[in-house]
Design a protein around this motif. Structure first.
Motif, PDB file in Angstrom:
ATOM      1  N   VAL A 191      -1.709 -39.422 -14.588  1.00  0.00           N
ATOM      2  CA  VAL A 191      -3.152 -39.198 -14.503  1.00  0.00           C
ATOM      3  C   VAL A 191      -3.792 -39.422 -15.866  1.00  0.00           C
ATOM      4  CG1 VAL A 191      -4.969 -37.588 -13.837  1.00  0.00           C
ATOM      5  CG2 VAL A 191      -2.757 -37.505 -12.667  1.00  0.00           C
ATOM      6  N   LEU A 192      -3.182 -38.884 -16.916  1.00  0.00           N
ATOM      7  CA  LEU A 192      -3.764 -39.024 -18.249  1.00  0.00           C
ATOM      8  C   LEU A 192      -3.802 -40.483 -18.687  1.00  0.00           C
ATOM      9  CD1 LEU A 192      -4.975 -37.246 -20.478  1.00  0.00           C
ATOM     10  CD2 LEU A 192      -2.748 -37.290 -21.598  1.00  0.00           C
ATOM     11  N   ARG A 193      -2.841 -41.280 -18.220  1.00  0.00           N
ATOM     12  CA  ARG A 193      -2.814 -42.689 -18.616  1.00  0.00           C
ATOM     13  C   ARG A 193      -3.955 -43.503 -18.022  1.00  0.00           C
ATOM     14  NH1 ARG A 193       3.092 -42.303 -19.034  1.00  0.00           N
ATOM     15  NH2 ARG A 193       3.351 -42.562 -16.790  1.00  0.00           N
ATOM     16  N   THR A 194      -4.723 -42.909 -17.130  1.00  0.00           N
ATOM     17  CA  THR A 194      -5.924 -43.618 -16.651  1.00  0.00           C
ATOM     18  C   THR A 194      -7.033 -43.578 -17.695  1.00  0.00           C
ATOM     19  OG1 THR A 194      -6.873 -41.644 -15.578  1.00  0.00           O
ATOM     20  CG2 THR A 194      -5.379 -43.023 -14.250  1.00  0.00           C
ATOM     21  N   MET A 195      -6.844 -42.799 -18.750  1.00  0.00           N
ATOM     22  CA  MET A 195      -7.826 -42.731 -19.841  1.00  0.00           C
ATOM     23  C   MET A 195      -7.523 -43.841 -20.850  1.00  0.00           C
ATOM     24  SD  MET A 195      -8.717 -39.481 -22.306  1.00  0.00           S
ATOM     25  CE  MET A 195      -7.077 -39.469 -23.050  1.00  0.00           C
ATOM     26  N   THR A 196      -8.491 -44.687 -21.119  1.00  0.00           N
ATOM     27  CA  THR A 196      -8.295 -45.814 -22.031  1.00  0.00           C
ATOM     28  C   THR A 196      -8.574 -45.396 -23.478  1.00  0.00           C
ATOM     29  OG1 THR A 196     -10.595 -46.551 -21.990  1.00  0.00           O
ATOM     30  CG2 THR A 196      -9.155 -47.347 -20.199  1.00  0.00           C
ATOM     31  N   PRO A 197      -8.172 -46.224 -24.456  1.00  0.00           N
ATOM     32  CA  PRO A 197      -8.494 -45.916 -25.854  1.00  0.00           C
ATOM     33  C   PRO A 197      -9.998 -45.735 -26.068  1.00  0.00           C
ATOM     34  CG  PRO A 197      -6.881 -47.676 -25.743  1.00  0.00           C
ATOM     35  CD  PRO A 197      -7.331 -47.423 -24.339  1.00  0.00           C
ATOM     36  N   SER A 198     -10.796 -46.542 -25.385  1.00  0.00           N
ATOM     37  CA  SER A 198     -12.255 -46.419 -25.511  1.00  0.00           C
ATOM     38  C   SER A 198     -12.730 -45.060 -25.004  1.00  0.00           C
ATOM     39  CB  SER A 198     -12.947 -47.537 -24.727  1.00  0.00           C
ATOM     40  OG  SER A 198     -12.562 -48.799 -25.213  1.00  0.00           O
ATOM     41  N   ASP A 199     -12.152 -44.600 -23.896  1.00  0.00           N
ATOM     42  CA  ASP A 199     -12.517 -43.296 -23.342  1.00  0.00           C
ATOM     43  C   ASP A 199     -12.192 -42.179 -24.339  1.00  0.00           C
ATOM     44  OD1 ASP A 199     -13.209 -44.497 -20.889  1.00  0.00           O
ATOM     45  OD2 ASP A 199     -11.164 -44.277 -20.108  1.00  0.00           O
ATOM     46  N   TYR A 200     -11.006 -42.257 -24.940  1.00  0.00           N
ATOM     47  CA  TYR A 200     -10.550 -41.183 -25.829  1.00  0.00           C
ATOM     48  C   TYR A 200     -11.415 -41.082 -27.086  1.00  0.00           C
ATOM     49  CZ  TYR A 200      -7.222 -38.276 -28.456  1.00  0.00           C
ATOM     50  OH  TYR A 200      -6.629 -37.280 -29.191  1.00  0.00           O
ATOM     51  N   THR A 201     -11.836 -42.228 -27.605  1.00  0.00           N
ATOM     52  CA  THR A 201     -12.635 -42.194 -28.839  1.00  0.00           C
ATOM     53  C   THR A 201     -13.978 -41.509 -28.638  1.00  0.00           C
ATOM     54  OG1 THR A 201     -13.521 -44.407 -28.355  1.00  0.00           O
ATOM     55  CG2 THR A 201     -11.573 -44.287 -29.772  1.00  0.00           C
ATOM     56  N   THR A 202     -14.425 -41.350 -27.392  1.00  0.00           N
ATOM     57  CA  THR A 202     -15.724 -40.705 -27.162  1.00  0.00           C
ATOM     58  C   THR A 202     -15.713 -39.211 -27.424  1.00  0.00           C
ATOM     59  OG1 THR A 202     -15.265 -40.397 -24.799  1.00  0.00           O
ATOM     60  CG2 THR A 202     -16.384 -42.441 -25.455  1.00  0.00           C
ATOM     61  N   PHE A 203     -14.505 -38.615 -27.502  1.00  0.00           N
ATOM     62  CA  PHE A 203     -14.457 -37.158 -27.765  1.00  0.00           C
ATOM     63  C   PHE A 203     -13.383 -36.755 -28.757  1.00  0.00           C
ATOM     64  CE2 PHE A 203     -11.560 -37.784 -24.172  1.00  0.00           C
ATOM     65  CZ  PHE A 203     -10.473 -37.000 -24.505  1.00  0.00           C
ATOM     66  N   ARG A 204     -12.604 -37.710 -29.273  1.00  0.00           N
ATOM     67  CA  ARG A 204     -11.469 -37.339 -30.124  1.00  0.00           C
ATOM     68  C   ARG A 204     -11.889 -36.534 -31.352  1.00  0.00           C
ATOM     69  NH1 ARG A 204      -7.240 -40.651 -33.860  1.00  0.00           N
ATOM     70  NH2 ARG A 204      -5.466 -39.237 -33.580  1.00  0.00           N
ATOM     71  N   GLU A 205     -12.976 -36.882 -31.973  1.00  0.00           N
ATOM     72  CA  GLU A 205     -13.396 -36.160 -33.173  1.00  0.00           C
ATOM     73  C   GLU A 205     -13.671 -34.690 -32.878  1.00  0.00           C
ATOM     74  OE1 GLU A 205     -16.534 -37.914 -35.381  1.00  0.00           O
ATOM     75  OE2 GLU A 205     -15.454 -39.802 -35.762  1.00  0.00           O
ATOM     76  N   GLY A 206     -14.075 -34.396 -31.655  1.00  0.00           N
ATOM     77  CA  GLY A 206     -14.364 -33.010 -31.287  1.00  0.00           C
ATOM     78  C   GLY A 206     -13.131 -32.128 -31.238  1.00  0.00           C
ATOM     79  N   LEU A 207     -11.937 -32.741 -31.209  1.00  0.00           N
ATOM     80  CA  LEU A 207     -10.697 -31.968 -31.148  1.00  0.00           C
ATOM     81  C   LEU A 207     -10.346 -31.317 -32.484  1.00  0.00           C
ATOM     82  CD1 LEU A 207      -8.447 -34.425 -29.079  1.00  0.00           C
ATOM     83  CD2 LEU A 207      -9.858 -32.538 -28.241  1.00  0.00           C
ATOM     84  N   GLY A 208     -10.952 -31.812 -33.572  1.00  0.00           N
ATOM     85  CA  GLY A 208     -10.623 -31.262 -34.877  1.00  0.00           C
ATOM     86  C   GLY A 208      -9.154 -31.491 -35.189  1.00  0.00           C
ATOM     87  N   GLN A 209      -8.464 -30.426 -35.620  1.00  0.00           N
ATOM     88  CA  GLN A 209      -7.039 -30.536 -35.941  1.00  0.00           C
ATOM     89  C   GLN A 209      -6.143 -30.053 -34.796  1.00  0.00           C
ATOM     90  OE1 GLN A 209      -9.274 -28.979 -38.396  1.00  0.00           O
ATOM     91  NE2 GLN A 209      -9.499 -31.146 -38.859  1.00  0.00           N
ATOM     92  N   SER A 210      -6.745 -29.752 -33.646  1.00  0.00           N
ATOM     93  CA  SER A 210      -5.944 -29.244 -32.529  1.00  0.00           C
ATOM     94  C   SER A 210      -5.052 -30.347 -31.976  1.00  0.00           C
ATOM     95  CB  SER A 210      -6.856 -28.694 -31.421  1.00  0.00           C
ATOM     96  OG  SER A 210      -7.656 -29.720 -30.880  1.00  0.00           O
ATOM     97  N   SER A 211      -3.853 -29.966 -31.557  1.00  0.00           N
ATOM     98  CA  SER A 211      -2.881 -30.933 -31.063  1.00  0.00           C
ATOM     99  C   SER A 211      -1.838 -30.226 -30.214  1.00  0.00           C
ATOM    100  CB  SER A 211      -2.185 -31.615 -32.256  1.00  0.00           C
ATOM    101  OG  SER A 211      -1.047 -32.336 -31.847  1.00  0.00           O
ATOM    102  N   GLY A 212      -1.266 -30.942 -29.251  1.00  0.00           N
ATOM    103  CA  GLY A 212      -0.192 -30.393 -28.443  1.00  0.00           C
ATOM    104  C   GLY A 212       1.014 -30.000 -29.276  1.00  0.00           C
ATOM    105  N   PHE A 213       1.124 -30.576 -30.456  1.00  0.00           N
ATOM    106  CA  PHE A 213       2.162 -30.222 -31.419  1.00  0.00           C
ATOM    107  C   PHE A 213       2.143 -28.720 -31.719  1.00  0.00           C
ATOM    108  CE2 PHE A 213       2.788 -29.627 -36.090  1.00  0.00           C
ATOM    109  CZ  PHE A 213       4.128 -29.966 -36.183  1.00  0.00           C
ATOM    110  N   GLN A 214       0.991 -28.088 -31.523  1.00  0.00           N
ATOM    111  CA  GLN A 214       0.815 -26.669 -31.842  1.00  0.00           C
ATOM    112  C   GLN A 214       1.022 -25.751 -30.640  1.00  0.00           C
ATOM    113  OE1 GLN A 214      -3.184 -27.245 -33.095  1.00  0.00           O
ATOM    114  NE2 GLN A 214      -2.542 -28.667 -34.688  1.00  0.00           N
ATOM    115  N   SER A 215       1.472 -26.268 -29.526  1.00  0.00           N
ATOM    116  CA  SER A 215       1.671 -25.441 -28.336  1.00  0.00           C
ATOM    117  C   SER A 215       2.809 -24.449 -28.568  1.00  0.00           C
ATOM    118  CB  SER A 215       2.002 -26.313 -27.124  1.00  0.00           C
ATOM    119  OG  SER A 215       2.486 -25.526 -26.049  1.00  0.00           O
TER     120      SER A 215
END
Length: 290
Positions: free
Chosen positions: A112-136
């Motif tokens: 499901v997540l792979r339906t999101m394109t690079p263009s789609d992700y760039t529309t909100f990536r900056e809003g994530l700040g430093q958050s990452s799944g690495f921190q789960s």
């Protein structure tokens, strides 16, 4: 009543089905409903976008549902360890099989997540700040519970004393693999003593003596059937876990290429390194030596 134009026969309007006629409960004033039991309002109000980007909702739900599946995986892992520690291995088999299916669900979610394109992700990536799944922290608990005990991974959780305490408590416990080997020793198999008394905080490293024990089991599965079945349940789990890691890599590369992750990791390069981590290495290596 109307007439069928072709046959001239009268037609009656269908009466809508009412589940109450068969005893279905329809009134919940002061009574527990489905939504009450599952706290649906709280769950569905937890998707709070930080940007107006359409695909941010997909990103949030993907990760929130993954955390729910991880919570169940931890629930099953803890129960399986207790069962093995009590020499109730057959009870653990069902739990371990369920954990494998949980990771199958987590694998399917990447589609499901792979339906999101690079263009789609760039529309909100900056809003994530430093958050990452690495921190789960739940993912870290799973890693620690199954034996990948990298102490450096405590640092991302140091800002929360409660999480640090939770992870430290996990490091003080035998991992799933440790419990499996202790179970084999109690069953009379020659598990080396240095394995049984090892420093539990340290990550597992390949041990020739442990591989010889597993080879005994695989060379005579009839005699060691319960240990043989336990081994295969562990391999099943790691198989699904490896697929989850691989799908994570390919999804990230498809969406962000080789850019750094939001949490500062190398992104794809970091995730590829994780593909080389073996949880139960002797169970894989014996396939070559048998």
């Amino acid at each position: 009543m109307t007439n069928d134009a072709k046959s001239g026969c009268p037609m009656h309007a269908a009466t809508p089905y009412n589940p109450a006629s068969e005893g279905a409960q329809m009134s919940f004033d002061g009574r527990m409903s489905y939504g009450d039991y599952l706290h649906i309002d709280q769950i569905l109000s937890a998707q709070r976008q930080l940007t107006p980007a359409h695909d941010e909702m997909l990103f949030i739900i993907q990760h929130q549902t993954s955390e729910l599946w991880m919570k169940l995986a931890l629930h099953e892992l803890n129960a399986a360890r207790h069962a093995i520690a009590d020499d109730r291995a057959p009870e653990a088999f069902k739990m371990l099989a369920r954990i494998s299916r949980i990771f199958e669900q987590l694998n399917n979610a990447w589609d499901v997540l792979r339906t999101m394109t690079p263009s789609d992700y760039t529309t909100f990536r900056e809003g994530l700040g430093q958050s990452s799944g690495f921190q789960s922290w739940q993912y870290r608990l799973i890693e620690y519970a199954v034996g990948n005990r990298n102490l450096a991974m405590l640092k991302p959780h140091a800002h929360r004393a409660d999480l640090t305490a939770l992870l430290e408590a996990e490091l003080a416990r035998p991992s799933l693999y440790d419990e499996a080997l202790r179970h084999l020793a109690r069953a009379g198999l020659p598990v080396p003593q240095d394995v049984l008394t090892r420093d539990l905080r340290q990550p597992w490293s390949v041990h020739e003596g442990v591989q010889r024990v597993w080879e005994m089991v695989y060379r005579d599965p009839t005699q060691y059937w319960q240990a043989y079945e336990l081994a295969e349940k562990l391999v099943d789990f790691e198989d699904y876990f490896r697929r989850w890691r691989f799908n994570h890599v390919t999804t990230v590369e498809r969406v962000i290429g080789l850019k750094r992750g939001t949490g500062g990791t190398g992104g794809v390069s970091y995730l590829r390194r994780m593909l080389d981590v073996e949880l139960f290495p002797e169970l894989w290596h014996l396939r070559t030596t048998l």
